[in-house]
Design an enzyme around this catalytic site. Structure first.
Site, short mmCIF file in Angstrom:
data_model
loop_
_atom_site.label_atom_id
_atom_site.label_comp_id
_atom_site.label_asym_id
_atom_site.label_seq_id
_atom_site.Cartn_x
_atom_site.Cartn_y
_atom_site.Cartn_z
N HIS A 117 0.88 -1.19 0.00
CA HIS A 117 0.00 0.00 0.00
C HIS A 117 0.91 1.23 0.00
CE1 HIS A 117 -2.80 2.94 1.82
NE2 HIS A 117 -3.78 2.14 1.48
N GLN A 152 -4.47 -5.16 6.86
CA GLN A 152 -5.46 -6.06 6.26
C GLN A 152 -5.42 -7.47 6.85
OE1 GLN A 152 -7.84 -5.12 4.37
NE2 GLN A 152 -7.12 -3.10 3.77
N ASP A 171 3.16 -4.42 7.85
CA ASP A 171 1.91 -3.66 7.73
C ASP A 171 0.77 -4.65 7.89
OD1 ASP A 171 -0.37 -2.40 6.91
OD2 ASP A 171 0.45 -1.63 5.03
N CYS A 225 -4.87 2.51 -3.62
CA CYS A 225 -3.61 3.02 -3.01
C CYS A 225 -2.50 1.99 -3.17
CB CYS A 225 -3.80 3.39 -1.55
SG CYS A 225 -4.93 4.75 -1.30
N LYS A 260 -10.34 -0.67 10.46
CA LYS A 260 -10.47 -1.86 9.60
C LYS A 260 -10.78 -3.11 10.44
CE LYS A 260 -7.28 0.02 6.17
NZ LYS A 260 -8.14 0.44 5.06
N1 PLP Z 1 -1.84 -0.66 4.67
C1 PLP Z 1 -2.77 -1.36 4.03
C2 PLP Z 1 -2.44 -2.73 3.53
C3 PLP Z 1 -4.04 -0.83 3.83
O1 PLP Z 1 -4.97 -1.53 3.19
C4 PLP Z 1 -4.30 0.48 4.29
C5 PLP Z 1 -5.62 1.10 4.05
O2 PLP Z 1 -6.33 0.75 3.17
C6 PLP Z 1 -3.29 1.16 4.98
C7 PLP Z 1 -2.08 0.56 5.15
C8 PLP Z 1 -3.52 2.52 5.52
O3 PLP Z 1 -4.46 2.51 6.53
P1 PLP Z 1 -5.01 3.87 7.18
O4 PLP Z 1 -5.47 4.72 6.04
O5 PLP Z 1 -6.10 3.42 8.06
O6 PLP Z 1 -3.87 4.48 7.92
#
Ligand code: PLP
Length: 428
Positions: free
Chosen positions: A145, A225, A222, A386, A248
Site C-alpha cells: 500500500h 489487512q 503492515d 492506493c 479496519k
Molecule cells: N496498509 C494497508 C495494507 C491498507 O490496506 C491500508 C488502508 O487501506 C493502509 C495501510 C492505511 O491505513 P489507514 O489509512 O487506516 O492508515
C-alpha cells in the site's frame, strides 16, 4: 444486556480458561449487531462489501465510545480528579487489550497512533532516521500500500539510503527467491504487508522475518489487512514492528497502533514533540518519557482507543479462529461464484488469500461496475486501492474489489453476482 455484551462479558470471564464456542459462526445473527447494515440503499437492502477500506462498527463499540464520552471523558495522565483517572484507566485498559490481542509481551510495546499510516510513518521517521545511512538499503515489496512505500521513500531521501523492491508474480505472490537475493549486508529494514489490500495475498511473514533477521535486518509488518481476518501473534512472527488501523477491525476511525519490540522503542528517538512525551522540560534540556508515551505527543484519541479495545474484545468473544473459518468459507464461495460470471477475471490468484477478491469485467470500466452495483444496493470499491505499483504490474489502472467481513453471508455474495449480471446486461 445485549447478546454481544453478554458474549464479551463471558469471554472476559473465561479468558485463558476455555475458548469460545467451537460451532461455526452464524453471520446473519452477527449482522444484526451492526445498526448501519439495517438500512436500504436505492431501495435495496444494503450489502456492504467494502470492508478492506473500512469495516462497520457493532453496537457494543458504538456504546463503549458513547459511554466514554457521556461518563468518563477527561484528558489522560495529567490530573488527579476522578474523571481523568477513569479516562486514564480506560485508555490503559485498551492498550492492554491491544497488547493481548496481538501477542505483545507487555503493554509498553503498544503505541497508539491515528492508524496504520501514522504507525508506519513513525517507524520510518524515528527508527529509519536513526539507523539508515548512505549506501544502506530498505527492502519492500511490489504489493505494498502507498502507506508502506512513501514513508520509506521519504526516509531514503533524508538519509541517502536506497529502496529495493521484491517483485510479485502474475498470481500476486511474492518472489521469495528474489527476496532472498535482495537481502544482503546493506539491508537495514524490510517493510512488508501481511495481507495485500489490492490482491488479498497472505504473505508468509514468519518465513520472511527469519530470512531478514539472518541478514541482520529489522522487519516492519503492515498488518492493516491481516488483523481483522486471522489470529496475529507478533511474538511468534518475531517481527520487530507491526502496524494496524482500528477502523479496519470494527473500531472507530482515527485510532490504530504500532507494536514494537521494547528494546527498539527504548533506543529510538521520539518523532513528534509536545505534551505527555516528556518527563521534564527546560529551555536548556528536555527529558523524554519512557515508551510508549515517548511516542504519543499531545492529547490522544481516548474515545477511539476505548472503541478499539471494545472492538478487539468483541472479536475475541466471537473467537478469531471462527471468524477466520467463516471468512475463508466465504472467500471460497465467492471465488466459485465469480467464476460463473462470463468475462470476469480475478486479479490476484495467490494460493493463500484473505478478505479480498479484486476483479475486472471484460470491456467495462471498474467505476461503471461499482456505480451500477451501488444502484443494486451493493457497495464495493473501485480504483487503484492506493497500490499503484500493483496496478502497474498487471498493466491496468484500476480493479473492482469486493472485500469481506465477519458479518457478510453467502447471500451477500449471491447479491454481488446478481448485480454483476445486471452490469453485463446494461452494457449489452
Ligand atoms: N496498509 C494497508 C495494507 C491498507 O490496506 C491500508 C488502508 O487501506 C493502509 C495501510 C492505511 O491505513 P489507514 O489509512 O487506516 O492508515
Amino acid at each position: 444486556m445485549s447478546a454481544a455484551a453478554q458474549r464479551v462479558a463471558a469471554a472476559a470471564m473465561h479468558a485463558g480458561t476455555s475458548g469460545p464456542d467451537p460451532a461455526p459462526l452464524d453471520a446473519s445473527s452477527i449482522r444484526v449487531e451492526f445498526p448501519i447494515l439495517w438500512q436500504s440503499v436505492h431501495g435495496k437492502p444494503l450489502v456492504y462489501l467494502d470492508n478492506a477500506a473500512t469495516t462497520q462498527k457493532p453496537a457494543c463499540v458504538l456504546d463503549a465510545v458513547d459511554a466514554y464520552y457521556r461518563c468518563d471523558n477527561a484528558n489522560v495522565h495529567r490530573a488527579v480528579h476522578t474523571l481523568s483517572e477513569r479516562a486514564t484507566v480506560a485508555f490503559e485498559q485498551a492498550r492492554a487489550q491491544v497488547a493481548r490481542f496481538v501477542g505483545a509481551r507487555d503493554s509498553s510495546e503498544i503505541v497508539f497512533t491515528r492508524g496504520a499510516t501514522e504507525a508506519l510513518n513513525l517507524v520510518a521517521s524515528s527508527y529509519g532516521d536513526m539507523v539508515l545511512r548512505e549506501s544502506d538499503e530498505v527492502v519492500l515489496t511490489e504489493m505494498e500500500h502507498h502507506s508502506n512505500i512513501v514513508p520509506w521513500q521519504m526516509a531514503c531521501a533524508r538519509t541517502g539510503a536506497t529502496l529495493r523492491v521484491v517483485p510479485i508474480d502474475d498470481r500476486g505472490e511474492l518472489d521469495i527467491e528474489a527476496f532472498g537475493n535482495l537481502l544482503g549486508p546493506r539491508t537495514r529494514i524490510v517493510a512488508v504487508t501481511h495481507v495485500s489490500n489490492a490482491l488479498g495475498t497472505v504473505n508468509p511473514v514468519a518465513e520472511l522475518v527469519a530470512m531478514a533477521h539472518a541478514a541482520g535486518a529489522k522487519v516492519v509488518v503492515d498488518g492493516a489487512q491481516a488483523l481483522p481476518h486471522a489470529s496475529v501473534d507478533v511474538a511468534a512472527l518475531d517481527c520487530d514492528f507491526y502496524a494496524f488501523s482500528g477502523h479496519k477491525v470494527y473500531a472507530p476511525m482515527g485510532v490504530g497502533a504500532l507494536y514494537a519490540k521494547r528494546e527498539l522503542l527504548d533506543a529510538m528517538p521520539p518523532w513528534q514533540g509536545g505534551g505527555d512525551m516528556i518527563l521534564s522540560v527546560t529551555f536548556e534540556k528536555t527529558l523524554y518519557n519512557v515508551p510508549p508515551y515517548k511516542f504519543e505527543a499531545g492529547t490522544p484519541d481516548v474515545g477511539g482507543a476505548v472503541g478499539l479495545g471494545a472492538a478487539l474484545a468483541w472479536l475475541e468473544s466471537l473467537g478469531i479462529e471462527r471468524v477466520a473459518a467463516h471468512e475463508n468459507d466465504l472467500m471460497a464461495y465467492a471465488q466459485q461464484a465469480l467464476l460463473g460470471v462470463a468475462g470476469l477475471r480475478v486479479v490476484g490468484t495467490a494460493a493463500r488469500k484473505a478478505g479480498v477478491h479484486s476483479f475486472m469485467l471484460e470491456g467495462i470500466h471498474p467505476h461503471d461496475v461499482g456505480t451500477i452495483l451501488d444502484h443494486q444496493g451493493v457497495a464495493i470499491r473501485t480504483g487503484h486501492h492506493c497500490a499503484q505499483p500493483v496496478m502497474q504490474h498487471f498493466g491496468i489502472a484500476a480493479t473492482a474489489r469486493a472485500s469481506f467481513a465477519v458479518y457478510n453471508t453467502r447471500e451477500d455474495v449471491d447479491r454481488l453476482v446478481d448485480g454483476l449480471h445486471e452490469v453485463k446486461e446494461v452494457f449489452g
